[in-house]
Structures are given as C-alpha cells and as structure tokens.
Design a protein around this motif. Structure first.
Motif, short mmCIF file in Angstrom:
data_model
loop_
_atom_site.label_atom_id
_atom_site.label_comp_id
_atom_site.label_asym_id
_atom_site.label_seq_id
_atom_site.Cartn_x
_atom_site.Cartn_y
_atom_site.Cartn_z
N GLU A 1 0.93 -1.18 0.08
CA GLU A 1 -0.17 0.02 0.13
C GLU A 1 0.73 1.38 0.03
N ALA A 2 0.37 2.45 -0.67
CA ALA A 2 1.19 3.62 -0.74
C ALA A 2 -0.11 4.70 -0.63
N GLY A 3 0.40 5.75 -0.15
CA GLY A 3 -0.31 6.93 0.12
C GLY A 3 0.40 8.32 -0.50
N THR A 4 -0.26 9.04 -1.31
CA THR A 4 0.43 10.37 -1.71
C THR A 4 -0.44 11.55 -1.52
N LEU A 5 0.10 12.60 -1.48
CA LEU A 5 -0.78 14.01 -1.26
C LEU A 5 -1.47 13.98 -2.83
N ALA A 6 -2.69 14.65 -2.87
CA ALA A 6 -3.53 14.73 -4.07
C ALA A 6 -2.45 15.43 -5.01
N GLU A 7 -1.99 16.45 -4.47
CA GLU A 7 -1.15 17.34 -5.58
C GLU A 7 0.27 16.81 -5.89
N SER B 1 4.51 11.62 -7.66
CA SER B 1 4.54 10.32 -6.72
C SER B 1 3.38 9.60 -7.55
N ARG B 2 2.31 10.14 -7.89
CA ARG B 2 1.30 9.37 -8.55
C ARG B 2 1.76 8.63 -9.75
N GLN B 3 2.65 9.45 -10.41
CA GLN B 3 3.01 8.79 -11.71
C GLN B 3 3.94 7.65 -11.38
N VAL B 4 4.66 7.53 -10.41
CA VAL B 4 5.55 6.53 -10.01
C VAL B 4 4.67 5.37 -9.75
N LEU B 5 3.89 5.45 -8.78
CA LEU B 5 3.01 4.40 -8.32
C LEU B 5 2.14 3.66 -9.76
N GLU B 6 1.60 4.73 -10.44
CA GLU B 6 0.73 4.06 -11.45
C GLU B 6 1.67 3.22 -12.56
N SER B 7 2.89 3.67 -12.72
CA SER B 7 3.68 3.18 -13.73
C SER B 7 4.20 1.70 -13.39
N VAL B 8 4.11 1.57 -12.06
CA VAL B 8 4.58 0.23 -11.53
C VAL B 8 3.37 -0.65 -11.27
N GLY B 9 2.19 -0.36 -11.61
CA GLY B 9 0.86 -1.10 -11.49
C GLY B 9 -0.01 -0.67 -10.26
N VAL C 1 -4.19 10.43 -1.21
CA VAL C 1 -4.84 9.32 -2.04
C VAL C 1 -4.15 8.16 -1.75
N LEU C 2 -5.21 7.01 -1.66
CA LEU C 2 -4.34 5.52 -1.23
C LEU C 2 -4.28 4.85 -2.69
N PHE C 3 -3.08 4.04 -2.65
CA PHE C 3 -2.90 3.32 -3.96
C PHE C 3 -2.62 1.99 -3.16
N GLY C 4 -2.82 0.79 -3.79
CA GLY C 4 -2.49 -0.72 -3.70
C GLY C 4 -1.84 -1.41 -4.87
N LEU C 5 -1.17 -2.07 -4.51
CA LEU C 5 -0.49 -3.21 -5.49
C LEU C 5 -0.70 -4.62 -4.74
#
Length: 185
Positions: free
Chosen positions: A135-141, A145-153, A174-178
């Motif tokens: 799991e990872a979280g990033t500030l909305a702005e 960081s968002r691009q890093v997370l999305e680029s690896v899935g 904004v929370l992300f999961g892989l």
C-alpha cells in the motif's frame, strides 16, 4: 538479511550503514526545500549525526523484528546516493502486506530512478518476503509520486482524510494498492 542487496539495471538498494551518513546527510541537506513539503516535519537536528544515529538504530531494530525494511538507493554507475525507499508497517499473514514510502534527491528527479527502485523493491517484497499486498499514499497534488505508483501497477483505491502529518499539518492522501501478480510465488 540486513546485508541484502537488491539490484536493478541502474540501481542498488541496500540497508543503510553507519558509513552512509555523509552521503545521506549531504543529499538530504541539499534537497531539503524539495523534500520538506512532502514529508513529516523534520526534527530540529535534521541530517545531523545524532539524527542519523537515531534513525539507523530504529531501522536496524525494525529490520531484525521484520516490521520494516529501509533501503538507500545508489546508482550503479558511480555509487551516488539518489534516494531511499522503505517498506514499513509490515504485517504477517493473513494480511501479508506493507506500506511503501520513498524519497528522491532533487537532482535525480525525472530520470526514472524512483520508478525503477519501486518496481524492484515491490518484486523483492513479493518474492523474498512473501507479501501479497503493498500500500502507498500520496498527497493529491503530488503528481510525480502518483506517476511513479501508477507506472509500476499500483491502483488508486481511495481517499483518506487527515491521513498523515506532513510538514506539520494533517493532510489528506490518495491511497494506492498493488497486489502480488499471479506469477509470483
């Protein structure tokens, strides 16, 4: 296991050692204005030998207990320290999960280093640690960081109000999961 070296094409991720202090202090000091808006408030003695010693002691204990794995990221070509990445809040079965964090020195942005490091670290975590979820979280702005997370899935999974204290204020994230790919393990 603290002698673990995780390698990719251009990078080596390794546990911090006492001898890394000068490089760590230099890059963090030079990148302070770049990093501070995205991190918890820095201690008054940030980047000092005392700060390093406290961190190194905590990281070593957490590593030995299997609660966290903190890595420094060095470039293979010249051994330059470019940043750091960590898996914290490691939870055993049935969760088999961890939280991902990372930082990159200001001079190394835009070269794909963090994408490469995060991808490599996640592969190691799924294979070596047997994790099922990161799991990872990033500030909305924080678009980078968002691009890093999305680029690896990583997939966006939600929004958490007042999730972490960043730069002295509780901030939404904004929370992300892989999830571990089916071909791992």
């Amino acid at each position: 296991m603290r002698d673990t070296l995780i390698t990719s094409e251009r990078l080596v991720l390794m546990a911090p050692r006492r001898a890394d202090f000068e490089d760590w202090s230099s890059i963090r000091t030079a990148s302070r204005s770049h990093l501070e808006p995205w991190e918890p408030r820095w201690p008054t003695d940030a980047n000092s030998k005392a700060d390093w010693t406290r961190r190194l002691r905590a990281w070593t204990v957490a590593w030995k207990e299997g609660r966290a794995y903190v890595f420094l990221i060095r470039r293979v070509s010249d051994n330059a320290l470019v940043g750091g990445a960590s898996l914290t809040h490691v939870r055993a079965w049935p969760a088999s999960s961890a939280s991902l964090g990372y930082w990159l020195g200001a001079d190394f942005e835009g070269q794909g280093y963090m994408r490469e490091a995060v991808s490599t670290l996640c592969g190691w975590a799924f294979g070596r640690l047997g994790l099922w979820r990161i799991e990872a979280g990033t500030l909305a702005e924080n678009d980078r960081s968002r691009q890093v997370l999305e680029s690896v899935g990583f997939t966006e999974e939600g929004y958490a109000r007042a999730y972490l204290e960043i730069a002295g204020e509780r901030r939404d994230h904004v929370l992300f999961g892989l999830v571990r790919p089916q071909n791992h393990g």
